[in-house]
Design a protein around this motif. Structure first.
Motif, mmCIF file in Angstrom:
data_model
loop_
_atom_site.group_PDB
_atom_site.id
_atom_site.type_symbol
_atom_site.label_atom_id
_atom_site.label_comp_id
_atom_site.label_asym_id
_atom_site.label_seq_id
_atom_site.Cartn_x
_atom_site.Cartn_y
_atom_site.Cartn_z
ATOM 1 N N UNK A 1 -38.988 13.694 67.854
ATOM 2 C CA UNK A 1 -37.885 14.374 68.521
ATOM 3 C C UNK A 1 -36.900 14.894 67.485
ATOM 4 N N UNK A 2 -36.265 16.045 67.761
ATOM 5 C CA UNK A 2 -35.286 16.580 66.817
ATOM 6 C C UNK A 2 -34.164 15.585 66.543
ATOM 7 N N UNK A 3 -33.853 15.407 65.280
ATOM 8 C CA UNK A 3 -32.746 14.546 64.888
ATOM 9 C C UNK A 3 -33.051 13.063 64.919
ATOM 10 N N UNK A 4 -34.310 12.697 65.117
ATOM 11 C CA UNK A 4 -34.673 11.279 65.171
ATOM 12 C C UNK A 4 -35.929 11.061 64.334
ATOM 13 N N UNK A 5 -36.076 9.880 63.745
ATOM 14 C CA UNK A 5 -37.307 9.612 62.991
ATOM 15 C C UNK A 5 -38.509 9.527 63.936
ATOM 16 N N UNK A 6 -39.679 9.866 63.430
ATOM 17 C CA UNK A 6 -40.906 9.752 64.212
ATOM 18 C C UNK A 6 -41.143 8.287 64.568
ATOM 19 N N UNK A 7 -41.490 8.036 65.837
ATOM 20 C CA UNK A 7 -41.761 6.674 66.278
ATOM 21 C C UNK A 7 -43.232 6.548 66.654
ATOM 22 N N UNK B 1 -46.207 4.071 68.785
ATOM 23 C CA UNK B 1 -46.474 3.044 69.783
ATOM 24 C C UNK B 1 -45.875 3.363 71.142
ATOM 25 N N UNK B 2 -46.476 2.783 72.177
ATOM 26 C CA UNK B 2 -46.069 3.052 73.563
ATOM 27 C C UNK B 2 -44.616 2.686 73.835
ATOM 28 N N UNK B 3 -44.245 1.469 73.485
ATOM 29 C CA UNK B 3 -42.891 1.003 73.777
ATOM 30 C C UNK B 3 -41.850 1.859 73.069
ATOM 31 N N UNK B 4 -42.092 2.142 71.794
ATOM 32 C CA UNK B 4 -41.155 2.970 71.027
ATOM 33 C C UNK B 4 -41.062 4.372 71.623
ATOM 34 N N UNK B 5 -42.187 4.930 72.067
ATOM 35 C CA UNK B 5 -42.213 6.267 72.674
ATOM 36 C C UNK B 5 -41.284 6.318 73.879
ATOM 37 N N UNK B 6 -41.489 5.435 74.848
ATOM 38 C CA UNK B 6 -40.719 5.524 76.093
ATOM 39 C C UNK B 6 -39.243 5.190 75.875
ATOM 40 N N UNK B 7 -38.954 4.199 75.036
ATOM 41 C CA UNK B 7 -37.552 3.842 74.816
ATOM 42 C C UNK B 7 -36.816 4.893 73.995
ATOM 43 N N UNK B 8 -37.474 5.454 72.989
ATOM 44 C CA UNK B 8 -36.837 6.502 72.184
ATOM 45 C C UNK B 8 -36.622 7.750 73.018
ATOM 46 N N UNK B 9 -37.607 8.116 73.827
ATOM 47 C CA UNK B 9 -37.468 9.291 74.688
ATOM 48 C C UNK B 9 -36.301 9.090 75.654
ATOM 49 N N UNK B 10 -36.240 7.925 76.276
ATOM 50 C CA UNK B 10 -35.149 7.629 77.205
ATOM 51 C C UNK B 10 -33.799 7.670 76.498
ATOM 52 N N UNK B 11 -33.693 7.026 75.340
ATOM 53 C CA UNK B 11 -32.428 6.975 74.612
ATOM 54 C C UNK B 11 -32.019 8.345 74.079
ATOM 55 N N UNK B 12 -32.999 9.145 73.666
ATOM 56 C CA UNK B 12 -32.728 10.486 73.149
ATOM 57 C C UNK B 12 -32.134 11.370 74.244
ATOM 58 N N UNK B 13 -32.606 11.176 75.470
ATOM 59 C CA UNK B 13 -32.137 12.005 76.574
ATOM 60 C C UNK B 13 -30.755 11.601 77.050
ATOM 61 N N UNK B 14 -30.345 10.382 76.751
ATOM 62 C CA UNK B 14 -29.024 9.928 77.158
ATOM 63 C C UNK B 14 -28.965 9.683 78.651
ATOM 64 N N UNK B 15 -27.999 10.322 79.316
ATOM 65 C CA UNK B 15 -27.842 10.135 80.760
ATOM 66 C C UNK B 15 -29.106 10.585 81.488
ATOM 67 N N UNK B 16 -29.238 10.157 82.705
ATOM 68 C CA UNK B 16 -30.422 10.492 83.497
ATOM 69 C C UNK B 16 -30.600 12.008 83.571
ATOM 70 N N UNK B 17 -31.800 12.460 83.301
ATOM 71 C CA UNK B 17 -32.127 13.881 83.328
ATOM 72 C C UNK B 17 -33.439 14.064 84.083
ATOM 73 N N UNK B 18 -33.737 15.328 84.374
ATOM 74 C CA UNK B 18 -35.047 15.654 84.916
ATOM 75 C C UNK B 18 -35.578 16.862 84.149
#
Length: 132
Positions: free
Chosen positions: A53-59, A61-78
């Motif tokens: 993801x832009x501005x973040x180190x490459x992660x 594994x499954x857990x890192x993928x979903x948590x980093x994606x969620x945290x990168x998006x911040x507030x709830x999005x669609x």
């Protein structure tokens, strides 16, 4: 749900069935992320999945993928997906990330997914639209 962007009248060839399965998995990744169902999202990912993801180190594994994606998006999005192109175990999705408040207009993005031989999502690299 992103049904319009995923509908195609072109038949898949036998050699492209993995790409077809991967395309379905990509669609579901967005649906599960939007619903906040991280376990269901992780079930579609290869064990050694990579997320860039832009501005973040490459992660990795499954857990890192979903948590980093969620945290990168911040507030709830669609995600509203406008276009999908899939060929040779690569799926490209272009759309908008729709949030609340100041982000309600949406941020345009393009995601490049690589699909593993078993049809699971192997990697995702995201790019955001930037004004010149």
């Amino acid at each position: 749900m992103h049904t319009d962007a995923w509908t195609s009248t072109d038949p898949y060839t036998v050699g492209d069935l993995v790409t077809a399965a991967g395309t379905d998995h990509v669609r579901l990744v967005y649906d599960y992320l939007d619903a906040g169902d991280l376990d269901a999202c992780a079930s579609l990912l290869h064990d050694h999945v990579e997320l860039d993801l832009p501005g973040a180190p490459t992660v990795h594994g499954r857990s890192a993928f979903v948590h980093t994606h969620r945290d990168h998006l911040g507030a709830r999005v669609r995600h509203e997906i406008d276009h999908v192109v899939a060929h040779a175990r690569t799926v490209v999705a272009a759309g908008r990330r729709i949030g609340t408040g100041d982000d309600a207009a949406g941020v345009r993005f393009v995601d490049f997914f690589r699909i593993a031989a078993d049809g699971m999502v192997e990697s995702c690299t995201r790019y955001y639209h930037a004004e010149p």
